[in-house]
Motif scaffolding. Sequence first.
Motif, short mmCIF file in Angstrom:
data_model
loop_
_atom_site.label_atom_id
_atom_site.label_comp_id
_atom_site.label_asym_id
_atom_site.label_seq_id
_atom_site.Cartn_x
_atom_site.Cartn_y
_atom_site.Cartn_z
N TYR A 73 0.83 -1.21 0.00
CA TYR A 73 0.00 0.00 0.00
C TYR A 73 0.87 1.26 0.00
O TYR A 73 0.59 2.20 -0.74
CB TYR A 73 -0.94 0.00 1.21
CG TYR A 73 -1.73 1.27 1.32
CD1 TYR A 73 -2.83 1.50 0.50
CD2 TYR A 73 -1.36 2.27 2.22
CE1 TYR A 73 -3.55 2.69 0.58
CE2 TYR A 73 -2.07 3.45 2.31
CZ TYR A 73 -3.17 3.66 1.49
OH TYR A 73 -3.87 4.84 1.56
N GLN A 74 1.91 1.28 0.82
CA GLN A 74 2.80 2.44 0.87
C GLN A 74 3.48 2.65 -0.48
O GLN A 74 3.59 3.79 -0.95
CB GLN A 74 3.86 2.27 1.96
CG GLN A 74 3.34 2.38 3.36
CD GLN A 74 4.40 2.02 4.39
OE1 GLN A 74 5.01 0.95 4.30
NE2 GLN A 74 4.61 2.90 5.35
N VAL A 75 3.95 1.57 -1.07
CA VAL A 75 4.60 1.68 -2.37
C VAL A 75 3.63 2.22 -3.41
O VAL A 75 3.97 3.11 -4.19
CB VAL A 75 5.20 0.33 -2.81
CG1 VAL A 75 5.75 0.41 -4.23
CG2 VAL A 75 6.29 -0.12 -1.84
N ALA A 76 2.43 1.69 -3.41
CA ALA A 76 1.41 2.16 -4.35
C ALA A 76 1.15 3.65 -4.18
O ALA A 76 1.11 4.40 -5.15
CB ALA A 76 0.12 1.36 -4.18
N LYS A 77 0.98 4.05 -2.95
CA LYS A 77 0.68 5.46 -2.66
C LYS A 77 1.82 6.37 -3.07
O LYS A 77 1.60 7.45 -3.62
CB LYS A 77 0.38 5.61 -1.17
CG LYS A 77 -0.10 6.97 -0.78
CD LYS A 77 -0.51 7.01 0.68
CE LYS A 77 -0.93 8.41 1.05
NZ LYS A 77 -1.28 8.54 2.47
N GLU A 78 3.05 5.94 -2.82
CA GLU A 78 4.21 6.79 -3.07
C GLU A 78 4.69 6.77 -4.52
O GLU A 78 5.43 7.66 -4.94
CB GLU A 78 5.35 6.40 -2.12
CG GLU A 78 4.98 6.71 -0.66
CD GLU A 78 5.97 6.19 0.36
OE1 GLU A 78 7.09 5.79 -0.01
OE2 GLU A 78 5.62 6.19 1.56
N THR A 79 4.27 5.76 -5.29
CA THR A 79 4.70 5.67 -6.68
C THR A 79 3.59 6.01 -7.67
O THR A 79 3.86 6.23 -8.85
CB THR A 79 5.21 4.26 -7.04
OG1 THR A 79 4.15 3.33 -6.86
CG2 THR A 79 6.42 3.88 -6.21
N GLY A 80 2.36 5.98 -7.20
CA GLY A 80 1.23 6.22 -8.10
C GLY A 80 0.78 4.96 -8.85
O GLY A 80 -0.10 5.02 -9.70
N THR A 95 -2.94 -3.03 -9.40
CA THR A 95 -1.86 -3.45 -10.29
C THR A 95 -0.88 -4.34 -9.55
O THR A 95 -0.48 -5.40 -10.05
CB THR A 95 -1.12 -2.22 -10.87
OG1 THR A 95 -2.04 -1.49 -11.68
CG2 THR A 95 0.08 -2.62 -11.69
N LEU A 96 -0.50 -3.96 -8.34
CA LEU A 96 0.42 -4.77 -7.54
C LEU A 96 -0.20 -6.13 -7.23
O LEU A 96 0.48 -7.16 -7.27
CB LEU A 96 0.80 -4.04 -6.25
CG LEU A 96 1.59 -2.75 -6.44
CD1 LEU A 96 1.83 -2.08 -5.09
CD2 LEU A 96 2.90 -2.97 -7.15
N ILE A 152 9.12 1.27 -10.04
CA ILE A 152 9.38 0.46 -8.85
C ILE A 152 10.89 0.33 -8.62
O ILE A 152 11.37 0.45 -7.48
CB ILE A 152 8.74 -0.94 -8.99
CG1 ILE A 152 7.22 -0.82 -9.06
CG2 ILE A 152 9.17 -1.85 -7.86
CD1 ILE A 152 6.53 -0.46 -7.78
N ALA A 153 11.64 0.09 -9.68
CA ALA A 153 13.10 -0.03 -9.54
C ALA A 153 13.70 1.26 -9.01
O ALA A 153 14.53 1.24 -8.09
CB ALA A 153 13.72 -0.40 -10.89
N ASP A 154 13.27 2.38 -9.55
CA ASP A 154 13.77 3.67 -9.08
C ASP A 154 13.38 3.91 -7.62
O ASP A 154 14.18 4.42 -6.83
CB ASP A 154 13.24 4.82 -9.94
CG ASP A 154 13.87 4.85 -11.33
OD1 ASP A 154 14.88 4.16 -11.56
OD2 ASP A 154 13.33 5.57 -12.19
N TYR A 155 12.18 3.54 -7.27
CA TYR A 155 11.69 3.72 -5.90
C TYR A 155 12.59 2.99 -4.90
O TYR A 155 12.91 3.52 -3.84
CB TYR A 155 10.25 3.22 -5.80
CG TYR A 155 9.65 3.32 -4.43
CD1 TYR A 155 9.13 4.52 -3.97
CD2 TYR A 155 9.59 2.22 -3.59
CE1 TYR A 155 8.57 4.62 -2.70
CE2 TYR A 155 9.04 2.31 -2.32
CZ TYR A 155 8.53 3.51 -1.89
OH TYR A 155 7.98 3.61 -0.63
N PHE A 156 12.97 1.78 -5.25
CA PHE A 156 13.81 0.97 -4.35
C PHE A 156 15.30 1.13 -4.62
O PHE A 156 16.12 0.46 -3.99
CB PHE A 156 13.43 -0.51 -4.44
CG PHE A 156 12.13 -0.84 -3.74
CD1 PHE A 156 12.02 -0.81 -2.37
CD2 PHE A 156 11.01 -1.18 -4.49
CE1 PHE A 156 10.84 -1.12 -1.73
CE2 PHE A 156 9.82 -1.49 -3.86
CZ PHE A 156 9.73 -1.46 -2.48
#
Length: 61
Positions: free
Chosen positions: A17-24, A29-30, A48-52
């Motif tokens: 959920y946090q990843v979805a919220k922070e990446t759009g 989809t996840l 996702i790669a850039d996020y992590f």
Amino acid sequence: MYERFLCLLEQSGKTPYQVAKETGISTATLTNWKQGKYSPKADKLKVIADYFDVTVDYFLS
């Protein structure tokens, strides 16, 4: 691919959920990735790669 995503979640202490919220990227989809309904498109995989702070190749290897 999703197994690698799970590892990154665990290492970072983030939730999908946090990843979805922070990446759009939507949680739906996840979830579809998790269930194997389809593979991530290149543009979303890059987000996702850039996020992590990993390369796209991390997910593909």
